[in-house]
Design an enzyme around this catalytic site. Structure first.
Site, short mmCIF file in Angstrom:
data_model
loop_
_atom_site.label_atom_id
_atom_site.label_comp_id
_atom_site.label_asym_id
_atom_site.label_seq_id
_atom_site.Cartn_x
_atom_site.Cartn_y
_atom_site.Cartn_z
N THR A 87 0.92 -1.24 0.09
CA THR A 87 -0.04 -0.09 -0.02
C THR A 87 0.81 1.14 0.29
O THR A 87 1.67 1.39 0.97
CB THR A 87 -0.79 -0.02 1.22
OG1 THR A 87 -1.55 -1.33 1.35
CG2 THR A 87 -2.02 1.17 1.42
N LYS A 162 -7.93 1.32 -3.15
CA LYS A 162 -7.53 0.96 -1.86
C LYS A 162 -7.79 2.03 -0.80
O LYS A 162 -8.40 1.92 0.15
CB LYS A 162 -6.30 0.45 -1.73
CG LYS A 162 -5.61 0.46 -0.21
CD LYS A 162 -5.68 -1.06 0.26
CE LYS A 162 -5.01 -1.01 1.54
NZ LYS A 162 -5.15 -2.28 2.19
N LYS A 237 -1.80 5.07 8.53
CA LYS A 237 -1.12 5.33 7.24
C LYS A 237 -1.85 5.32 6.08
O LYS A 237 -1.67 6.20 5.13
CB LYS A 237 -0.48 3.76 7.09
CG LYS A 237 0.37 3.76 5.85
CD LYS A 237 1.12 2.51 5.69
CE LYS A 237 1.44 2.48 4.18
NZ LYS A 237 2.06 1.06 3.80
P1 NAD Z 1 6.07 -5.33 7.18
O1 NAD Z 1 6.88 -4.12 7.71
O2 NAD Z 1 6.00 -6.54 8.13
O3 NAD Z 1 7.21 -6.04 5.88
C1 NAD Z 1 7.76 -5.01 4.88
C2 NAD Z 1 9.12 -5.76 4.84
O4 NAD Z 1 9.93 -5.04 3.96
C3 NAD Z 1 9.90 -6.03 6.23
O5 NAD Z 1 10.18 -7.37 6.52
C4 NAD Z 1 11.31 -4.91 5.75
O6 NAD Z 1 12.46 -5.71 6.36
C5 NAD Z 1 11.44 -5.22 4.14
N1 NAD Z 1 12.00 -4.19 3.63
C6 NAD Z 1 12.08 -2.80 3.86
N2 NAD Z 1 12.74 -2.25 3.04
C7 NAD Z 1 13.01 -3.14 2.15
C8 NAD Z 1 13.85 -3.01 1.11
N3 NAD Z 1 14.62 -1.88 0.68
N4 NAD Z 1 14.27 -4.19 0.48
C9 NAD Z 1 13.85 -5.43 0.66
N5 NAD Z 1 12.95 -5.47 1.68
C10 NAD Z 1 12.80 -4.39 2.55
O7 NAD Z 1 4.85 -4.83 6.81
P2 NAD Z 1 3.74 -5.73 6.34
O8 NAD Z 1 2.51 -5.73 7.35
O9 NAD Z 1 4.25 -6.96 5.66
O10 NAD Z 1 3.06 -4.93 5.15
C11 NAD Z 1 3.46 -4.66 4.12
C12 NAD Z 1 2.73 -3.81 2.98
O11 NAD Z 1 1.37 -4.17 3.04
C13 NAD Z 1 2.59 -2.40 3.63
O12 NAD Z 1 2.40 -1.52 2.33
C14 NAD Z 1 1.23 -2.43 4.36
O13 NAD Z 1 0.46 -1.07 4.16
C15 NAD Z 1 0.47 -3.43 3.34
N6 NAD Z 1 -0.68 -3.99 4.04
C16 NAD Z 1 -0.44 -4.71 5.40
C17 NAD Z 1 -1.65 -5.43 5.92
C18 NAD Z 1 -1.61 -5.98 7.34
O14 NAD Z 1 -2.57 -6.24 7.93
N7 NAD Z 1 -0.24 -6.03 7.66
C19 NAD Z 1 -2.87 -5.33 5.34
C20 NAD Z 1 -2.94 -4.73 4.07
C21 NAD Z 1 -2.00 -4.05 3.49
#
Ligand code: NAD
Length: 290
Positions: A87, A162, A237
């Site tokens: 997102t 979204k 966010k």
């Molecule tokens: P998270 O923080 O658990 O995962 C993000 C991952 O990206 C981390 O493991 C981090 O180490 C990695 N990362 C950061 N910079 C990086 C780079 N330069 N190269 C490679 N890896 C890198 O977050 P999440 O909960 O998995 O969410 C991911 C996305 O999905 C977000 O955009 C969030 O808004 C969206 N989202 C999350 C949810 C939820 O319930 N968690 C629901 C819908 C959407």
């Protein structure tokens, strides 16, 4: 299919796992060193992208997406698909897609709803923006990681869908919570309030399916001490992204702006961080008008 998967956090890791379980050849990369069982692991994002038909990104924000896109695009084969499921802000999604297309790649933005539970169960909903060709390439992967995929339009349309949805969700949750808090102060029983509203014109998903009052309506995070669910931090966010987009598009969104301000106070100055976004109800419950 040979797939590069970049960003193996709470969402990315279970999504990648489902692709592996379906027989795809996945190479993962995460700066935190996270590895997924039975998937290959790369030392850089570019290495994960090399030779892949599809590169999926699941990253925290638009700035990181753009940085990762700059790393992977030169490593990808002509005609391959960059599929961003994070997102992020609409402008970053469009910028990453433009760069990919200029390099002879396809690009689709496909943020998800359904949360960590949906990622693990393979029941996410994808909202996709990009060309018909890009969507068709991604569709078999959506079918593995999710239960529904809607092609919303051109690049950025997935992100737009979204944040518009989640702006409604944030505003509606606040409205439902403040109405319950008012009902309390008027001496109206919460169950009676639910019985009336859930079958009257005030009904909504937040009232009927995700009721913020414990013990009322179907099971929801309110029945589990407001453990998320969908954390207030993530709602903040998404509301911020909606307002960033509203400013960029010159759209008047007074309720979205107020919802953003309320969730910012709740998360940053009060006890909202790490609690479900329906914990607005106990917040209002404790307050008076002053
Ligand atoms: P998270 O923080 O658990 O995962 C993000 C991952 O990206 C981390 O493991 C981090 O180490 C990695 N990362 C950061 N910079 C990086 C780079 N330069 N190269 C490679 N890896 C890198 O977050 P999440 O909960 O998995 O969410 C991911 C996305 O999905 C977000 O955009 C969030 O808004 C969206 N989202 C999350 C949810 C939820 O319930 N968690 C629901 C819908 C959407």
């Amino acid at each position: 299919m040979k797939i590069g998967f970049i960003g193996l956090g709470n969402m990315g890791a279970p999504m990648a796992k489902n692709l592996v379980a379906a027989g795809h050849e996945v190479t993962g990369f995460d700066t935190a060193g996270i590895v997924v069982e039975d998937a290959a692991s790369a030392a850089t994002a570019a290495e994960a992208a090399k030779g892949a038909e599809v590169v999926i990104t699941m990253l925290p924000n638009g700035k990181i997406l753009q940085a990762v896109a700059d790393q992977v695009i030169p490593a990808m084969d002509t005609g391959a698909l960059l599929l961003d499921c994070s997102t992020v802000d609409v402008d970053s999604a469009r910028a990453a897609a433009e760069k990919a297309e200029a390099a002879g790649l396809m690009a689709v933005d496909a943020p998800v709803s359904g949360g960590i539970g949906g990622a693990a169960a393979g029941t996410l909903t994808f909202m996709a923006g990009g060309t018909d060709e890009g969507f068709a390439k991604a569709k078999p992967l959506f079918d593995i990681m999710g239960q529904k995929a809607v092609h919303c339009g051109a690049s950025g349309a997935g992100q737009a869908a979204k944040i518009c949805n989640n702006m409604i969700l944030g505003i509606t949750m606040i409205g439902t919570c403040e109405a319950f808090a008012l009902a309390d102060k008027l001496g109206l029983d919460r169950q009676k309030m639910f019985d009336v509203v859930s079958t009257s014109s005030g009904y909504s998903w937040t009232m009927n399916a995700y009721c913020p009052a414990p013990g009322v309506g179907p099971q929801s995070p309110a029945d589990n001490d407001y453990k998320p669910g969908f954390a207030s931090d993530l709602m903040l966010k998404d509301l911020r992204l909606s307002q960033q987009a509203a400013i960029s598009a010159d759209a008047d969104t007074p309720m979205g702006q107020l919802a953003e301000a309320l969730y910012a106070t709740f998360v940053e100055d009060e006890d909202g961080s790490g609690r479900d976004f329906s914990a607005m109800l106990p917040r209002f419950e404790k307050r008076g008008r002053g």
